[in-house]
Each structure stands twice: as structure tokens, then as C-alpha cells.
Design a protein around this motif. Sequence first.
Motif, PDB file in Angstrom:
ATOM      1  N   LEU A  64       0.819  -1.217   0.000  1.00  0.00           N
ATOM      2  CA  LEU A  64       0.000   0.000   0.000  1.00  0.00           C
ATOM      3  C   LEU A  64       0.852   1.266   0.000  1.00  0.00           C
ATOM      4  O   LEU A  64       0.320   2.378  -0.085  1.00  0.00           O
ATOM      5  CB  LEU A  64      -0.910   0.017   1.229  1.00  0.00           C
ATOM      6  N   ASP A  67       0.679   3.964  -3.028  1.00  0.00           N
ATOM      7  CA  ASP A  67      -0.561   4.748  -3.049  1.00  0.00           C
ATOM      8  C   ASP A  67      -0.618   5.721  -1.887  1.00  0.00           C
ATOM      9  O   ASP A  67      -1.092   6.859  -2.036  1.00  0.00           O
ATOM     10  CB  ASP A  67      -1.785   3.817  -3.014  1.00  0.00           C
ATOM     11  N   CYS A 113      -8.270  -4.321   9.627  1.00  0.00           N
ATOM     12  CA  CYS A 113      -9.363  -4.118   8.664  1.00  0.00           C
ATOM     13  C   CYS A 113     -10.071  -2.787   8.896  1.00  0.00           C
ATOM     14  O   CYS A 113     -11.295  -2.684   8.763  1.00  0.00           O
ATOM     15  CB  CYS A 113     -10.348  -5.288   8.713  1.00  0.00           C
ATOM     16  N   GLU A 175      -8.676  11.880  -3.237  1.00  0.00           N
ATOM     17  CA  GLU A 175      -8.658  10.421  -3.149  1.00  0.00           C
ATOM     18  C   GLU A 175      -7.538   9.824  -4.000  1.00  0.00           C
ATOM     19  O   GLU A 175      -7.272  10.263  -5.116  1.00  0.00           O
ATOM     20  CB  GLU A 175     -10.016   9.899  -3.632  1.00  0.00           C
ATOM     21  N   GLY A 177      -6.351   5.738  -4.863  1.00  0.00           N
ATOM     22  CA  GLY A 177      -6.537   4.321  -4.624  1.00  0.00           C
ATOM     23  C   GLY A 177      -7.595   4.057  -3.576  1.00  0.00           C
ATOM     24  O   GLY A 177      -8.714   4.580  -3.651  1.00  0.00           O
ATOM     25  N   ARG A 178      -7.242   3.264  -2.567  1.00  0.00           N
ATOM     26  CA  ARG A 178      -8.193   2.934  -1.492  1.00  0.00           C
ATOM     27  C   ARG A 178      -8.188   3.962  -0.368  1.00  0.00           C
ATOM     28  O   ARG A 178      -8.929   3.812   0.604  1.00  0.00           O
ATOM     29  CB  ARG A 178      -7.849   1.545  -0.934  1.00  0.00           C
ATOM     30  N   PHE A 179      -7.363   4.977  -0.504  1.00  0.00           N
ATOM     31  CA  PHE A 179      -7.286   5.999   0.547  1.00  0.00           C
ATOM     32  C   PHE A 179      -8.241   7.143   0.219  1.00  0.00           C
ATOM     33  O   PHE A 179      -8.049   7.874  -0.754  1.00  0.00           O
ATOM     34  CB  PHE A 179      -5.858   6.516   0.692  1.00  0.00           C
ATOM     35  N   GLN A 180      -9.280   7.273   1.011  1.00  0.00           N
ATOM     36  CA  GLN A 180     -10.248   8.352   0.837  1.00  0.00           C
ATOM     37  C   GLN A 180     -10.843   8.670   2.197  1.00  0.00           C
ATOM     38  O   GLN A 180     -11.425   7.815   2.859  1.00  0.00           O
ATOM     39  CB  GLN A 180     -11.339   7.951  -0.155  1.00  0.00           C
ATOM     40  N   CYS A 181     -10.679   9.897   2.613  1.00  0.00           N
ATOM     41  CA  CYS A 181     -11.182  10.295   3.925  1.00  0.00           C
ATOM     42  C   CYS A 181     -11.305  11.805   3.960  1.00  0.00           C
ATOM     43  O   CYS A 181     -10.831  12.504   3.067  1.00  0.00           O
ATOM     44  CB  CYS A 181     -10.249   9.815   5.039  1.00  0.00           C
ATOM     45  N   SER A 258     -10.032   4.222   6.375  1.00  0.00           N
ATOM     46  CA  SER A 258     -10.768   4.162   5.107  1.00  0.00           C
ATOM     47  C   SER A 258     -10.242   3.060   4.200  1.00  0.00           C
ATOM     48  O   SER A 258     -10.991   2.454   3.431  1.00  0.00           O
ATOM     49  CB  SER A 258     -10.660   5.513   4.380  1.00  0.00           C
ATOM     50  N   CYS A 259      -8.954   2.780   4.278  1.00  0.00           N
ATOM     51  CA  CYS A 259      -8.320   1.783   3.416  1.00  0.00           C
ATOM     52  C   CYS A 259      -8.605   0.347   3.875  1.00  0.00           C
ATOM     53  O   CYS A 259      -8.622  -0.583   3.065  1.00  0.00           O
ATOM     54  CB  CYS A 259      -6.817   2.038   3.386  1.00  0.00           C
ATOM     55  N   LYS A 260      -8.812   0.181   5.182  1.00  0.00           N
ATOM     56  CA  LYS A 260      -9.132  -1.115   5.783  1.00  0.00           C
ATOM     57  C   LYS A 260      -8.062  -2.195   5.513  1.00  0.00           C
ATOM     58  O   LYS A 260      -8.376  -3.313   5.083  1.00  0.00           O
ATOM     59  CB  LYS A 260     -10.504  -1.614   5.305  1.00  0.00           C
TER      60      LYS A 260
END
Length: 635
Positions: A64, A67, A113, A175, A177-181, A258-260
Motif C-alpha cells: 500500500l 498509493d 481491517c 482520493e 486508490g483505497r485511501f479516501q477520507c 478508510s483503506c481497511k
Amino acid sequence: MSISRGDLEPPLESSEMVSSESLRSLHPAAIRQLIRTRKLGTRSTSGMAEGYKQANIVILHKGLADDFEKFCHANSGPLPLLYRSQPGEWKCTILTDNSDIRTDCPQYCKFQCGNLTGYKSDLLEYTKEMEDMTTFYLGCSFAFEQAILKAGVPIRNVEQKRNVSMYKTSVPCREVGRFQCNMVVSMRPVPEGKLDAVAQATHPARDVHGAPVHIGHPGLIGIQDLSRPDYGDPVQPHQGDVPVFWACGVTGVEAVQSCKPPLAFTHSPGRMFITDCKRNESSPVPNTDPPETVQTFCISQNPLHYSVASAAAVQKIRALECHIGADPGDRGIKALFIQDELLKASLCMSHAASVLITTGFPTHFNQDPPEETDGPPGAIAMAAMLQALKKQVAIVTDHRALEMNKKIIEDAVEQGILNTPIPLLSFQDDSQDSALRFLCHDGNPKTPRYDHLVAIEHAGRAADGNYYNMWKVNIKHLVNPIDNLFTTASTIPGIMTTGIGEGGNELGMGKVKEAVRKCMPRGELVACDVGDDFAITAGVSNWGGYAVACALYILNCCPIHDRYLRKAVGFPRHSEQDSWASALPTVTKEKKLLELLVKYGIQSGKTGNLGIEVKGLPFYDTHSAMIQQLAEITL
């Protein structure tokens, strides 16, 4: 499991207590040793190792890492990246001579998670897992506390021996990738008279979050209750303090959630990694802002809201204001002048998402159409710039002039004066809540359609309820009560208003009505009684509209103001400057627009001439010279 202040503040045993004063002067290496031997418990590191940088910590699986690094660069305000480690690298030689990230924070958060599953005093038991994990060291605002104190600004949380207050906001990060906050901010109450000083002191410190991202009412960034921080401790403000908010590295905690990821660690908010780097040492995070002086201005009292700009931008806008204050008609308008009204109105519009403009003064009451050439060109100039800045903008006009104005707008688009049409509206006050329903969705004052109303050369209601031209002729039969939109707006938090005029009988100039009554011809009768938040006085009202368009351009090209607008998330909008510049008023565009007004029979205000003149002044060389002068100042 949610993070609560109680979880983050376990009691210290008395034998482990170390005085705050001694911690302030200790070298970082000594403090890290105290942390490793658990002599500090889990107290906040605010105020420790004065003058040295501290770091937020995020530890993620190496898969990760790329990203997350991009996420940091895309949101450098809350996440200024000081160092990215290699997988399994415990030391950080670029920031310290001797450190171990597994032991050197007073407390860590463990996430599985995306859920917080516990707090750890060290991470030694996860050494095997961390061999495949990357550590990110992110700048922390604790490092600029010494600069704040040196500037003579008190730090209330340090005075009160509390952790800094931190809050989740409604401001979305860019945002990746999976990072969004959403962004997290820290808050420090600052005396109102010290706002310039605290903004200037922190502005250069981009590696530790830099200048404030919001000053004023917390609700404007989605914070409901300052007494209940999401992280840290509540801090008691003093009388006269203003809440000041900085981007905060705890945003990294939100990003992890947010990425879990299956497993991740962060520092516990307020319990930082202390580096050996002094605050004034070079940083891997470049400060791309010019070495400018930052100035703060109050742009709203309800709700309380301040904005910022560089001294250079402020100086330019003040020069614009000076130029439009020329009085070619020798009407004595300087008596109506209030300094910085152009600056504050433009700052306020720069923050607005949607703006409603009104114009049209039926001076020639016995002609058809009765409008004059002053007003519409300035309104269209403002609208063009607002559109270029991607704001919603509409024009409301008297119903009898609606179709004519639609044709003018269509022709203006066809001739390239405007890029896109401006929505045109009319307003009739046919019920008790007409104005409220016009301004707000479903008539709800909590959901306004517009953030800012602007009146430029629109007839304003006098104290006796009538509307007068400058010859004392009552023109009430030609005017819709658009004033009611402005008076209603004054009761709705979050809607600001601006009036632009030069005689004192224009809507919004009620702010200077006493000066109008005293100094302007026939002022006692014709003075507008409806005041706006800002009153811009110009020798010709069109000039005021041109100046607002120019000021908006200057502000949005100012790196300091741009960063404040976007709350230090996302990237600067440099690539859009060409489109903004093309929206500025030019001699060619304004001449074409005056020719359009003449085409529809609109006459000059003072003489009644049907030609390209305004207020009896010829376009060449009076108005053309003013437009050129404003462009020279702006560009």
C-alpha cells in the motif's frame, strides 16, 4: 472500537511523572529514552523538546506504500511527508541519530481491517509482521509552537497542560486508490488581534502543516461542537479568542481506517515521534509559496469567518479600489468611500459557491426601455469571472426587463463576451415568505441557494419606501422589490451581500446613507435605506464591477489565498489561470457590450444619449482608459 479521549489518557503513576518544564528543554534523544523506558506514560508530546520537529506516524504493508505516498503528496497540508522508510527499517537516519520506530512513540494505535483494536506502548511483538511494512513520518504542528510563542501568541492547550484539540471535518481529501477520507484539523484559540501574527508565523512551516486552513466558525468545516473534540482534549478559549484550525496529521489515522488494511499502526493522536531535526532546518517538503506576508481579514460576522491573502495581492486590490474611486463627474463620491470594501467583498465572493447578481436602474422613466448603460456591463464582467472560477452565478432583474436582458445575454455569448449564458431570473414579492423561498431551498434558511448577493447600479429603496433617480423622480412603478431579497438575506447566516454604486441611491448603499444624505445632491430624499455587508463606491458603477472581476482574479492567483480556499488539500489550480485571464474585462469586450446595449435602445444615464457612453462619459478615452489601468494593475 472508536478512539476516545479517556482511552488516550490513561493515568500516570506518580513515580513516572516528569515535569513539563524539564521536558521542554530536554534533547529529543533523551526524551526518546524516557519513552522507551516508559518513564513518560502516554502523555501528549506537545511542548516537549522545544524547537525540534515532531512526526505523525503511519505504518502500512509495503503493498500500500506507493498509493499512500501519492495520497500524501495530493494532500500535503494534512500529510507533509518527511520520510518514507524501506520495509522493515526501524531507524530513520534522515530525522534522528538513534531511533527505533517500534518503541519511540509514547503510544500506538493498532488497526485491523480499518477498526481500532487496541493501544500499544510499543510494537516489539509485531517485529516479524513489520518486516513487510513501511513507516511514513509526517510533519506535526507541535513543531511550530515555538514560532507561535516567539510571535507573541499564547498556546492555550499548553497553558492548560492539555493535548491539542483535534476534529474530523467535512473537507474531503483528494482520493488516491483505497485511501479516501476527510481531513482532520487541530484547533488553537487565538486572540483576535494576533491572527495576522499566527498566520505569518506558521506560513513558512509547510513541512509541519503550514498556515491555518480555516479561521472562524467551526460549523463552516463541519465541526458541530468545539467542546467535544474527536481526538485530544477540549481547550478553554479566553474572551476575545477566535478558533484557528490547522491541517492535522491525524488525517493519516482516518486514511488507514478508510483503506481497511488487514494490519496497520499509527501513533496515538498527540503522542508523537520526536526527531532530532530543528524547526529551522531544511525539509524534504518544499515551501512553494513566495516569501510573502500573510494578512487576515474578517469577511463575515454571522457566522464568523476570516480569509487570508498575501500582502502583494492586498496591495494590488487596494490599488484597484483607489483607481475606481476617481470622480470624473465631480459628484463628491469620496465622501461615500470605505477602505477595503472591495477587498473584503471580493474575498467573500472568492469563498462563495453561488452568487446572485442584480442590476438595472430605470433612470429614464419616460423612455422604453428606461434602463441606463451603467450597471449591466459591470454585472456581466463579474459574472464572467465567477463562471471562469467554476461558481454558480445567476442574475435577477426587474420582470419588465427580463426578455430584453435574455437577448443581451444571448448576443453576448454569440459575440464571445461571455463563454456561457447566465441564468436570468425575476422576483415578485407576492407572499410573506417569497424572499425566503427565492433565496433558500424549500424556504429553509439552513439550505440557502446563494452564498452572496451583489447589487450593481440597481435602484434602492429610500426611507419613505419609494425609489428615486438623482432628479428626485419616483420610479417605484418600474422597480420590483428586489431589496427584499437583500434584507431577508441579512437574516440568514451564511449569505453575504454587496452593493456597488456611485450616487447613494443604489441598492446596498444604505451602509453609507448618512454620508449620502449629508454630502450628495438631493441625498436627504434619494438615499437608499437598504444597507449591505459591503458597499463599494466607484466613479462609475461599471468600474466597481470590473474591479471585482479583477480582484477575484488576483486572489485566485495568490498561492496563499488559493491554499486557504482549498484547505491545503488537492493541488494548486495554476493550470486554470489562462481561462481566468480570458474572463477579465477588456476594452474590446466592453465596447462590444455597450454596442449591444445601444442596439436594444439603452441610453447613457446622465445625458440620455444613445451611444457608447456611460454616465455622459465617452467610452474613449474615459472608460477604455480605466479598463486598461485596471488590467495593468491586475496583470
